[in-house]
Design a protein around this motif. Structure first.
Motif, PDB file in Angstrom:
ATOM      1  N   LYS A  22      -8.458  77.391   7.359  1.00 55.30           N
ATOM      2  CA  LYS A  22      -8.391  75.995   6.716  1.00 55.30           C
ATOM      3  C   LYS A  22      -7.332  75.514   6.341  1.00 55.30           C
ATOM      4  N   PHE A  23      -6.850  74.320   6.604  1.00 57.30           N
ATOM      5  CA  PHE A  23      -5.513  73.669   6.498  1.00 57.30           C
ATOM      6  C   PHE A  23      -5.769  72.577   5.787  1.00 57.30           C
ATOM      7  N   PRO A  24      -5.848  72.680   4.296  1.00 55.80           N
ATOM      8  CA  PRO A  24      -6.112  71.303   3.407  1.00 55.80           C
ATOM      9  C   PRO A  24      -5.196  70.202   3.447  1.00 55.80           C
ATOM     10  N   ALA A  25      -4.198  70.575   3.915  1.00 51.80           N
ATOM     11  CA  ALA A  25      -2.745  69.690   4.094  1.00 51.80           C
ATOM     12  C   ALA A  25      -3.183  68.405   5.169  1.00 51.80           C
ATOM     13  N   LEU A  26      -3.913  68.665   6.124  1.00 50.43           N
ATOM     14  CA  LEU A  26      -4.370  67.822   7.041  1.00 50.43           C
ATOM     15  C   LEU A  26      -5.852  67.383   7.186  1.00 50.43           C
ATOM     16  N   GLN A  27      -6.026  66.104   6.943  1.00 50.55           N
ATOM     17  CA  GLN A  27      -7.302  65.637   6.674  1.00 50.55           C
ATOM     18  C   GLN A  27      -7.334  64.455   7.828  1.00 50.55           C
ATOM     19  N   PHE A  28      -8.643  64.124   8.145  1.00 53.02           N
ATOM     20  CA  PHE A  28      -9.246  63.316   9.108  1.00 53.02           C
ATOM     21  C   PHE A  28     -10.057  62.083   8.526  1.00 53.02           C
ATOM     22  N   SER A  29     -10.083  60.768   9.033  1.00 49.09           N
ATOM     23  CA  SER A  29     -11.114  59.996   8.621  1.00 49.09           C
ATOM     24  C   SER A  29     -12.548  60.239   8.957  1.00 49.09           C
ATOM     25  N   SER A  30     -12.787  61.200  10.089  1.00 47.50           N
ATOM     26  CA  SER A  30     -14.093  61.504  10.526  1.00 47.50           C
ATOM     27  C   SER A  30     -14.041  62.897  10.581  1.00 47.50           C
ATOM     28  N   ALA A  31     -15.255  63.626  10.269  1.00 50.66           N
ATOM     29  CA  ALA A  31     -15.565  65.181  10.555  1.00 50.66           C
ATOM     30  C   ALA A  31     -16.112  65.155  11.885  1.00 50.66           C
ATOM     31  N   TYR A  32     -16.605  63.905  12.466  1.00 49.82           N
ATOM     32  CA  TYR A  32     -17.174  64.075  13.967  1.00 49.82           C
ATOM     33  C   TYR A  32     -16.201  63.154  14.908  1.00 49.82           C
ATOM     34  N   PRO A  33     -14.963  63.274  15.285  1.00 47.68           N
ATOM     35  CA  PRO A  33     -14.335  62.450  15.956  1.00 47.68           C
ATOM     36  C   PRO A  33     -14.935  62.177  17.371  1.00 47.68           C
ATOM     37  N   GLN A  34     -14.866  60.907  17.823  1.00 47.01           N
ATOM     38  CA  GLN A  34     -15.465  60.616  19.314  1.00 47.01           C
ATOM     39  C   GLN A  34     -14.519  59.837  20.026  1.00 47.01           C
ATOM     40  N   ALA A  35     -14.498  60.119  21.529  1.00 43.53           N
ATOM     41  CA  ALA A  35     -13.873  59.380  22.351  1.00 43.53           C
ATOM     42  C   ALA A  35     -13.746  57.821  22.022  1.00 43.53           C
ATOM     43  N   LEU A  36     -12.769  57.305  22.260  1.00 40.33           N
ATOM     44  CA  LEU A  36     -12.467  55.815  22.356  1.00 40.33           C
ATOM     45  C   LEU A  36     -12.927  55.112  20.983  1.00 40.33           C
ATOM     46  N   ASN A  44      -0.070  66.120   4.324  1.00 40.29           N
ATOM     47  CA  ASN A  44       0.646  66.273   3.072  1.00 40.29           C
ATOM     48  C   ASN A  44       1.672  67.179   3.309  1.00 40.29           C
ATOM     49  N   ARG A  45       2.699  67.132   3.465  1.00 42.08           N
ATOM     50  CA  ARG A  45       3.759  68.159   3.694  1.00 42.08           C
ATOM     51  C   ARG A  45       3.739  69.009   2.677  1.00 42.08           C
ATOM     52  N   SER A  46       3.626  68.440   1.249  1.00 39.82           N
ATOM     53  CA  SER A  46       3.772  69.353  -0.063  1.00 39.82           C
ATOM     54  C   SER A  46       2.649  70.387  -0.056  1.00 39.82           C
ATOM     55  N   ARG A  47       1.475  70.145   0.576  1.00 35.26           N
ATOM     56  CA  ARG A  47       0.426  71.069   0.509  1.00 35.26           C
ATOM     57  C   ARG A  47       0.295  72.162   1.561  1.00 35.26           C
ATOM     58  N   SER A  48       1.377  72.278   2.439  1.00 37.15           N
ATOM     59  CA  SER A  48       1.270  73.029   3.441  1.00 37.15           C
ATOM     60  C   SER A  48       2.628  73.904   3.602  1.00 37.15           C
ATOM     61  N   PRO A  49       2.471  74.929   4.455  1.00 34.13           N
ATOM     62  CA  PRO A  49       3.758  75.817   4.623  1.00 34.13           C
ATOM     63  C   PRO A  49       4.943  75.208   4.741  1.00 34.13           C
ATOM     64  N   PHE A  50       4.885  73.776   5.164  1.00 34.86           N
ATOM     65  CA  PHE A  50       6.021  73.061   5.644  1.00 34.86           C
ATOM     66  C   PHE A  50       6.616  72.377   4.300  1.00 34.86           C
ATOM     67  N   LYS A  51       6.463  72.619   3.177  1.00 30.86           N
ATOM     68  CA  LYS A  51       6.506  71.945   1.946  1.00 30.86           C
ATOM     69  C   LYS A  51       8.260  71.751   1.790  1.00 30.86           C
ATOM     70  N   LYS A  79       7.320  59.510   1.205  1.00 32.97           N
ATOM     71  CA  LYS A  79       7.354  60.865   0.346  1.00 32.97           C
ATOM     72  C   LYS A  79       7.182  61.923   1.327  1.00 32.97           C
ATOM     73  N   ALA A  80       5.914  62.755   0.927  1.00 30.61           N
ATOM     74  CA  ALA A  80       5.605  63.868   1.788  1.00 30.61           C
ATOM     75  C   ALA A  80       4.542  63.648   2.466  1.00 30.61           C
ATOM     76  N   VAL A  81       3.987  62.452   2.790  1.00 28.92           N
ATOM     77  CA  VAL A  81       2.565  62.134   3.441  1.00 28.92           C
ATOM     78  C   VAL A  81       2.840  61.397   4.582  1.00 28.92           C
ATOM     79  N   TYR A  82       2.384  61.902   5.675  1.00 23.72           N
ATOM     80  CA  TYR A  82       2.452  61.356   7.057  1.00 23.72           C
ATOM     81  C   TYR A  82       0.798  60.877   7.438  1.00 23.72           C
ATOM     82  N   ARG A  83       0.955  59.559   7.822  1.00 22.51           N
ATOM     83  CA  ARG A  83      -0.240  58.867   8.125  1.00 22.51           C
ATOM     84  C   ARG A  83      -0.175  58.112   9.303  1.00 22.51           C
TER      85      ARG A  83
END
Length: 160
Positions: A22-36, A44-51, A79-83
């Motif tokens: 599990k990698f809680p620092a990385l989140q997606f808008s959908s749990a079921y991504p689809q092509a196209l 969120n860098r501050s919630r990751s090993p990369f803080k 800040k520490a959030v990449y979107r």
């Protein structure tokens, strides 16, 4: 025999996904991504090993039965959030998100994200791709030192 092999691959793929850390620092808008379909991500860098890292690079690899397409997605940093957003191509079966320190102090963190069909099950090509990855991980899996030679720093040139 083909049904047994297919069942074995299905179970292996499912176990592989459930074994993913599990990698809680990385989140997606959908749990079921689809092509196209656009897919937003937030890291969120501050919630990751990369803080403690200041320069993070994010790379996307879209894996299809025909090969791998790696690129730097467009993203913003506040800040520490990449979107950012990606739209997997029609032939994409698996998306690999690589988060890497620009200073190479920490190893690349790779997140596997299957592409799903309308039935909320991975597309059939996902199993073909996973079979190739499991058969020859060196050939198919993401290696930033090999696959990203010549790529610019994040935010210098982004997008497909």
């Amino acid at each position: 025999m083909k049904k047994i092999t297919a069942l074995g691959l299905l179970l292996t793929g499912m176990l592989y996904l459930h074994a993913q850390e599990k990698f809680p620092a990385l989140q997606f808008s959908s749990a079921y991504p689809q092509a196209l379909r656009p897919l937003s991500f937030s890291f969120n860098r501050s919630r990751s090993p990369f803080k403690s890292e200041k320069n993070i690079r994010i790379y996307i690899s879209e894996v299809s039965p025909g090969g791998v397409n790696t690129y730097i997605p467009f993203y913003t940093v506040s800040k520490a959030v990449y979107r950012g957003n990606i739209t997997p191509a029609l032939s994409t079966a698996l998306v690999l998100i690589c988060i890497k320190s620009a200073e190479n102090k920490l190893p690349c963190k790779v997140y596997f994200l299957p592409v799903y069909g309308k039935n909320r099950k991975p597309v059939k090509e996902y199993y073909e791709v996973m079979e190739k990855i499991l058969a020859d991980p060196e050939e198919f899996l993401f290696d930033p030192d090999r696959d990203l030679k010549g790529f610019p720093f994040a935010n210098e040139k982004m997008g497909k």
